[in-house]
Design a protein around this motif. Structure first.
Motif, mmCIF file in Angstrom:
data_model
loop_
_atom_site.group_PDB
_atom_site.id
_atom_site.type_symbol
_atom_site.label_atom_id
_atom_site.label_comp_id
_atom_site.label_asym_id
_atom_site.label_seq_id
_atom_site.Cartn_x
_atom_site.Cartn_y
_atom_site.Cartn_z
ATOM 1 N N ARG A 6 -9.355 -9.810 4.220
ATOM 2 C CA ARG A 6 -10.430 -8.933 4.686
ATOM 3 C C ARG A 6 -11.560 -8.902 3.667
ATOM 4 O O ARG A 6 -11.373 -8.525 2.511
ATOM 5 C CB ARG A 6 -9.887 -7.523 4.923
ATOM 6 C CG ARG A 6 -9.077 -7.392 6.198
ATOM 7 C CD ARG A 6 -8.614 -5.973 6.428
ATOM 8 N NE ARG A 6 -9.728 -5.029 6.421
ATOM 9 C CZ ARG A 6 -9.581 -3.726 6.641
ATOM 10 N NH1 ARG A 6 -8.380 -3.232 6.870
ATOM 11 N NH2 ARG A 6 -10.620 -2.911 6.619
ATOM 12 N N ASP A 8 -13.983 -6.927 3.424
ATOM 13 C CA ASP A 8 -14.371 -5.595 2.968
ATOM 14 C C ASP A 8 -13.372 -5.000 1.987
ATOM 15 O O ASP A 8 -13.566 -3.884 1.502
ATOM 16 C CB ASP A 8 -14.569 -4.657 4.159
ATOM 17 C CG ASP A 8 -13.311 -4.533 5.021
ATOM 18 O OD1 ASP A 8 -12.499 -5.477 5.005
ATOM 19 O OD2 ASP A 8 -13.159 -3.502 5.710
ATOM 20 N N LEU A 9 -12.296 -5.736 1.692
ATOM 21 C CA LEU A 9 -11.299 -5.275 0.724
ATOM 22 C C LEU A 9 -11.042 -6.364 -0.309
ATOM 23 O O LEU A 9 -9.922 -6.888 -0.434
ATOM 24 C CB LEU A 9 -9.987 -4.919 1.441
ATOM 25 C CG LEU A 9 -10.030 -3.778 2.458
ATOM 26 C CD1 LEU A 9 -8.674 -3.623 3.123
ATOM 27 C CD2 LEU A 9 -10.459 -2.480 1.802
ATOM 28 N N ALA A 172 -15.584 6.638 0.322
ATOM 29 C CA ALA A 172 -15.595 5.681 1.427
ATOM 30 C C ALA A 172 -14.865 4.397 1.046
ATOM 31 O O ALA A 172 -14.079 3.850 1.834
ATOM 32 C CB ALA A 172 -17.035 5.374 1.844
ATOM 33 N N THR A 173 -15.103 3.900 -0.169
ATOM 34 C CA THR A 173 -14.400 2.700 -0.636
ATOM 35 C C THR A 173 -12.913 2.989 -0.799
ATOM 36 O O THR A 173 -12.057 2.188 -0.396
ATOM 37 C CB THR A 173 -14.978 2.216 -1.976
ATOM 38 O OG1 THR A 173 -16.338 1.824 -1.785
ATOM 39 C CG2 THR A 173 -14.196 1.032 -2.514
ATOM 40 N N ARG A 175 -11.039 5.215 0.719
ATOM 41 C CA ARG A 175 -10.350 5.416 1.996
ATOM 42 C C ARG A 175 -10.044 4.095 2.685
ATOM 43 O O ARG A 175 -9.047 3.983 3.413
ATOM 44 C CB ARG A 175 -11.169 6.318 2.914
ATOM 45 C CG ARG A 175 -11.023 7.803 2.598
ATOM 46 C CD ARG A 175 -11.548 8.660 3.730
ATOM 47 N NE ARG A 175 -12.970 8.467 3.933
ATOM 48 C CZ ARG A 175 -13.909 9.165 3.333
ATOM 49 N NH1 ARG A 175 -13.579 10.106 2.449
ATOM 50 N NH2 ARG A 175 -15.181 8.940 3.582
ATOM 51 N N ALA A 176 -10.900 3.091 2.474
ATOM 52 C CA ALA A 176 -10.639 1.785 3.079
ATOM 53 C C ALA A 176 -9.323 1.199 2.580
ATOM 54 O O ALA A 176 -8.627 0.479 3.317
ATOM 55 C CB ALA A 176 -11.794 0.828 2.776
ATOM 56 N N TYR A 177 -8.971 1.520 1.338
ATOM 57 C CA TYR A 177 -7.709 1.039 0.767
ATOM 58 C C TYR A 177 -6.551 1.995 1.067
ATOM 59 O O TYR A 177 -5.446 1.559 1.378
ATOM 60 C CB TYR A 177 -7.845 0.846 -0.739
ATOM 61 C CG TYR A 177 -8.711 -0.324 -1.124
ATOM 62 C CD1 TYR A 177 -8.161 -1.595 -1.328
ATOM 63 C CD2 TYR A 177 -10.090 -0.193 -1.282
ATOM 64 C CE1 TYR A 177 -8.955 -2.682 -1.678
ATOM 65 C CE2 TYR A 177 -10.897 -1.274 -1.633
ATOM 66 C CZ TYR A 177 -10.321 -2.513 -1.825
ATOM 67 O OH TYR A 177 -11.114 -3.587 -2.161
ATOM 68 N N SER A 179 -6.049 3.801 3.550
ATOM 69 C CA SER A 179 -5.656 3.795 4.958
ATOM 70 C C SER A 179 -4.897 2.536 5.366
ATOM 71 O O SER A 179 -4.545 2.373 6.535
ATOM 72 C CB SER A 179 -6.903 3.945 5.841
ATOM 73 O OG SER A 179 -7.797 2.855 5.655
ATOM 74 N N LEU A 180 -4.625 1.654 4.416
ATOM 75 C CA LEU A 180 -3.863 0.445 4.718
ATOM 76 C C LEU A 180 -2.436 0.801 5.143
ATOM 77 O O LEU A 180 -1.920 1.862 4.769
ATOM 78 C CB LEU A 180 -3.811 -0.465 3.482
ATOM 79 C CG LEU A 180 -5.114 -1.177 3.100
ATOM 80 C CD1 LEU A 180 -4.966 -1.841 1.727
ATOM 81 C CD2 LEU A 180 -5.488 -2.226 4.151
ATOM 82 N N ARG A 185 -0.100 -1.162 1.298
ATOM 83 C CA ARG A 185 -1.005 -0.290 0.549
ATOM 84 C C ARG A 185 -0.601 -0.238 -0.916
ATOM 85 O O ARG A 185 0.537 0.083 -1.259
ATOM 86 C CB ARG A 185 -0.966 1.109 1.138
ATOM 87 C CG ARG A 185 -1.902 2.117 0.453
ATOM 88 C CD ARG A 185 -1.522 3.526 0.911
ATOM 89 N NE ARG A 185 -2.384 4.552 0.365
ATOM 90 C CZ ARG A 185 -2.329 5.009 -0.868
ATOM 91 N NH1 ARG A 185 -1.486 4.487 -1.731
ATOM 92 N NH2 ARG A 185 -3.142 5.979 -1.259
#
Length: 273
Positions: A6, A8-9, A172-173, A175-177, A179-180, A185
């Protein structure tokens, strides 16, 4: 698409079990570069401290206060960068921590309310070529109308999240991780020291809050779990213990609470009647 692929990650590319997110100014460095400019070539320290108190008392949001501070710095942008490179120093233990993180597949991600070009220039000067292995997420710089950034009064901060009261909403950054899926995670660490870290404070597994700084006061007030660090030697020692399975995140949080209650966190504990 796998988690590692991904775009974005980027910190998941090597499928790490741990990721270390960190503030930059006053956390990786001994001085806050934005405060340093504001105090010495901008509005001055008294007004900046007024704005900090106003943020903590919810009289103004961080974004607007920071905009006022940066507006007061009118030196050309290239001169600002050189001024900071000449004066800002790295925490003496951060380089050792960063080398350990590289050797143990623990990505380091800088989340800053400062400006990416300044941070990257300082990291390159302070750490060298390996600094490029650190992801930096921050705000940007743009020219004022009709001007170049490298002329007097020519630049302004451009916020990553202008709709947010933080300007750059670090959560925001994170939470993207966070929420894996549970099976992929990583455990998430975060280190910070001040009001720009408020949005990130709740979004990580273990928050390292710098001794004697505003972030501890906020976390205690809002019941946000944390542990205390004085410099990166204590962060390194804690992380080594947790990564090796010799202690846990909860152990560190319990110690943070004890340090706060005993006064060892370097902030005044409110008295109860």
């Amino acid at each position: 698409m796998s988690v590692q692929d991904r775009a974005d990650l980027p910190a998941m590319k090597t499928n790490p079990k741990f990721i270390f997110f960190t503030d930059f100014d006053g956390t990786i460095t001994l001085q806050d570069s934005n405060d340093y400019m504001t105090d010495n070539i901008g509005m001055g320290k008294p007004r900046r401290l007024e704005l900090t108190r106003d943020i903590l008392e919810d009289k103004v949001n961080f974004r607007d206060a920071f905009q006022e501070e940066m507006n007061s710095v009118t030196k050309p942008y290239n001169e600002c960068i050189q001024y900071l490179v000449d004066n800002i120093k790295l925490d003496p233990h951060f380089a050792e921590f960063f080398q350990w993180s590289l050797e143990n597949n623990i990505p380091v991600v800088v989340l800053s309310s400062g400006m990416e070009p300044i941070i990257k220039a300082l990291l390159k000067a302070l750490i060298g070529p390996d600094a490029e292995k650190m992801q930096v997420v921050g705000n940007f710089v743009g020219p004022r109308p009709g001007k170049s950034i490298d002329e007097e009064g020519g630049w302004t901060i451009v916020f990553k999240h202008p709709e947010s009261g933080f300007g750059h909403d670090k959560s925001a950054t994170l939470r993207a991780y966070s929420s894996l899926p549970a099976d992929s995670r990583p455990t998430m660490f975060y280190a910070g020291d001040g009001v720009s870290d408020l949005s990130a404070a709740r979004e990580t597994d273990l928050l390292f809050a710098k001794k004697g700084h505003d972030l501890i006061t906020y976390c205690a007030k809002e019941n946000v779990p944390f542990t205390v660090f004085e410099d990166w030697s204590s962060i390194l020692a804690n992380c080594k213990e947790i990564v090796a399975g010799k202690s846990t995140v909860q152990d560190a949080i319990q110690k943070g609470r004890k340090d706060y209650e005993s006064g060892a966190a370097g902030v005044v504990v409110p008295t109860t009647k």
